[in-house]
Design an enzyme around this catalytic site. Structure first.
Site, PDB file in Angstrom:
ATOM      1  CG  HIS A 134       6.231   1.472   1.828  1.00  0.00           C
ATOM      2  ND1 HIS A 134       6.555   1.066   3.100  1.00  0.00           N
ATOM      3  CD2 HIS A 134       4.877   1.578   1.798  1.00  0.00           C
ATOM      4  CE1 HIS A 134       5.444   0.933   3.813  1.00  0.00           C
ATOM      5  NE2 HIS A 134       4.408   1.236   3.049  1.00  0.00           N
ATOM      6  CG  ASP A 211       9.081  -3.097  -1.489  1.00  0.00           C
ATOM      7  OD1 ASP A 211       8.155  -3.898  -1.712  1.00  0.00           O
ATOM      8  OD2 ASP A 211       8.958  -2.085  -0.785  1.00  0.00           O
ATOM      9  CD  GLN A 214       1.533  -1.417  -3.826  1.00  0.00           C
ATOM     10  OE1 GLN A 214       0.630  -1.705  -4.610  1.00  0.00           O
ATOM     11  NE2 GLN A 214       1.304  -1.129  -2.560  1.00  0.00           N
ATOM     12  CE  LYS A 237       1.269  -3.734   0.373  1.00  0.00           C
ATOM     13  NZ  LYS A 237       0.415  -2.685   0.927  1.00  0.00           N
ATOM     14  CB  CYS A 375       4.291   4.367   4.091  1.00  0.00           C
ATOM     15  SG  CYS A 375       3.038   4.028   5.311  1.00  0.00           S
TER      16      CYS A 375
HETATM   17  N1  7TS Z   1       6.643  -1.843   0.162  1.00  0.00           N
HETATM   18  C1  7TS Z   1       5.709  -1.317  -0.642  1.00  0.00           C
HETATM   19  C2  7TS Z   1       6.074  -0.895  -2.027  1.00  0.00           C
HETATM   20  C3  7TS Z   1       4.398  -1.187  -0.175  1.00  0.00           C
HETATM   21  O1  7TS Z   1       3.458  -0.681  -0.973  1.00  0.00           O
HETATM   22  C4  7TS Z   1       4.081  -1.587   1.148  1.00  0.00           C
HETATM   23  C5  7TS Z   1       2.704  -1.383   1.748  1.00  0.00           C
HETATM   24  C6  7TS Z   1       5.096  -2.168   1.916  1.00  0.00           C
HETATM   25  C7  7TS Z   1       6.365  -2.265   1.402  1.00  0.00           C
HETATM   26  C8  7TS Z   1       4.833  -2.709   3.279  1.00  0.00           C
HETATM   27  O2  7TS Z   1       4.057  -3.854   3.178  1.00  0.00           O
HETATM   28  P1  7TS Z   1       3.536  -4.626   4.493  1.00  0.00           P
HETATM   29  O3  7TS Z   1       2.597  -5.656   3.966  1.00  0.00           O
HETATM   30  O4  7TS Z   1       4.733  -5.212   5.148  1.00  0.00           O
HETATM   31  O5  7TS Z   1       2.855  -3.582   5.336  1.00  0.00           O
HETATM   32  N2  7TS Z   1       2.008  -0.328   1.157  1.00  0.00           N
HETATM   33  C9  7TS Z   1       0.869   0.231   1.598  1.00  0.00           C
HETATM   34  C10 7TS Z   1       0.220   1.226   0.884  1.00  0.00           C
HETATM   35  O6  7TS Z   1       0.604   1.670  -0.191  1.00  0.00           O
HETATM   36  N3  7TS Z   1      -0.864   1.604   1.548  1.00  0.00           N
HETATM   37  O7  7TS Z   1      -0.950   0.891   2.668  1.00  0.00           O
HETATM   38  C11 7TS Z   1       0.128   0.028   2.707  1.00  0.00           C
END
Ligand code: 7TS
Length: 417
Positions: A134, A211, A214, A237, A375
């Protein structure tokens, strides 16, 4: 449609129909149709237990933390620090000093980049990321490379979306200072062999950031068993609120890092001559934090553990298998990301139809999916695709949701020929 995955004896079973009743939003309609929510990879919905915990805190216990002698401030502090202990247990960290509350995964990674990497790295040093990351696990490291002269190396994947471990090992050397990889790919669902990645990096003296955005909603994560140095994830999430997330860091490393943001709570004493910093974890938590967010996150962890992470993993695995099998029966659908070890995500494209158009048709049918580059633009470039459609599954999804997705895709096939 019957689930295609074999029922393994002793696999815990999740009663998704009962679970659905814990999520009031699932009762609503979209475009006159029952909502079919297949976008939990972007953000999951919240169960009543989380909504109530936040409401209860905001209604009866709110005040600022760590400062008042009055009863409400003490109640709020207890709630916030209790949430930290809840997180510690959830990921099996050694100490609550290793649990830093942040806004989310993005902020956690930037914190490590700016306070661990930036002061240490120099020209000639290397950072390794994988090809499926990401942007949140790419851009902060590119910024560090610009700021320090270090070089970014990319561990490749194959067209099924599998991490090529042997190729990664070839990139490792004493120049490698940091390895930053996803635990689970947000665009493809691939589960990376994190323990092996960590062991190989440590053998070269590099530290590893995982990271886990997910991963935490879908499987047991034990940071000590993984052996990673840093682990980042987001509350939203994980059936928790937005604006709250966690950076786990090994205490020894966090101790050695300078503070990130300066302000209240992260200091012991301040004078114009010299300021001394607070101990962990406060050192990294300047300013008033998201107190109700932490309370909601703790409630989400209670909720998830009450369902059982093994049951959740087995349930979602069945849905991924079922969706993968059914989607392949639709003419012109190609699955993107077919690694054998996947979690909760099915990405695909339909011949001759742009993913955004497909997403719009699905929305008309009440089916919420994510379309786009997720992303992960470098991954899309590698795959030679501008975008995919992504269905992501959570505890409240059922075989009926897969049926609705398949039927909506059938309609799209008719519209686009
Ligand atoms: N890393 C991964 C693997 C992610 O899926 C996401 C967000 C982030 C980092 C960033 O997370 P945040 O909470 O700091 O924004 N992924 C997604 C997605 O897959 N669709 O919308 C956001």
């Amino acid at each position: 449609m019957a689930a295609t995955a074999p029922r393994v004896a002793n696999t815990p079973v999740l009663d998704a129909e009962r679970v659905r009743r814990d999520f009031p939003i699932l009762d609503r309609t979209v475009n006159g149709r029952p909502l079919v929510y297949l976008d939990s990879g972007a953000s999951s919905q919240r169960p009543v237990a989380v909504l109530r915990a936040v409401e209860e805190y905001e209604t009866h216990s709110h005040a600022n933390i760590h400062r008042g002698v009055h009863a409400l401030s003490q109640a709020a502090t207890e709630a916030f620090e209790g949430a930290r202990e809840r997180v510690r247990r959830f990921i099996n960290a050694r100490s609550t000093k290793e649990v830093i509350f942040v806004r989310g995964t993005t902020e956690a990674i930037n914190l490590v980049a700016q306070t661990y990497a930036r002061p240490r790295l120099k020209a000639g040093d290397e950072i390794i990321v994988s090809e499926l990351e990401h942007h949140a696990n790419i851009v902060p490291w590119q910024m560090i490379c610009e700021q320090t002269g270090a070089t970014l190396k990319v561990a490749p994947i194959n067209t099924r979306g599998e991490f090529l471990f042997d190729e990664y090992v070839k990139l490792l050397s004493p120049r490698t200072k940091i390895v930053a990889v996803a635990h689970v790919s947000n665009a493809l669902g691939t589960v990376l062999p994190v323990k092996k990645i960590v062991d190989a990096a440590h053998a070269q003296g590099a530290v590893v950031l995982v990271d886990g955005a997910q991963a935490v909603p879908h499987s047991h994560v034990d940071v000590r068993a993984l052996g990673c140095d840093f682990y980042a994830f987001s509350g939203h999430k994980l059936y928790g609120p937005t604006g709250i997330g966690v950076l786990y860091g090994r205490e020894e490393l966090l101790q050695s890092m300078p503070p990130w943001q300066g302000g209240g709570d992260m200091i012991l004493t301040v004078s114009f001559d010299k300021t001394t910093y607070n101990d962990l974890p406060a050192k990294f938590e300047a300013g008033t934090p998201n107190i109700s967010g932490a309370v909601g996150l703790a409630a989400a962890m209670d909720y998830i553990e009450s369902l059982g992470l093994d049951a959740i993993a087995a349930h979602e695995h069945r849905l991924v298998e079922l969706a993968s099998a059914e989607l392949q029966k639709i003419p012109g659908i190609q699955l993107i990301g077919t690694a054998p070890n996947k979690a909760s995500i099915v990405s695909f494209v339909m011949d001759g139809v742009h993913p955004h158009d497909l997403g719009t048709i699905l929305d008309h049918e009440g089916v919420a999916v994510r379309t786009g580059h997720h992303c992960a633009m470098p991954l899309m470039t590698f795959l030679g695709l501008p975008a995919t459609v992504r269905a992501s599954f959570a505890v409240y999804n059922t075989a009926n949701d897969v049926k609705s997705l398949v039927s909506a895709l059938g309609k799209a096939r008719e519209v686009f020929g």
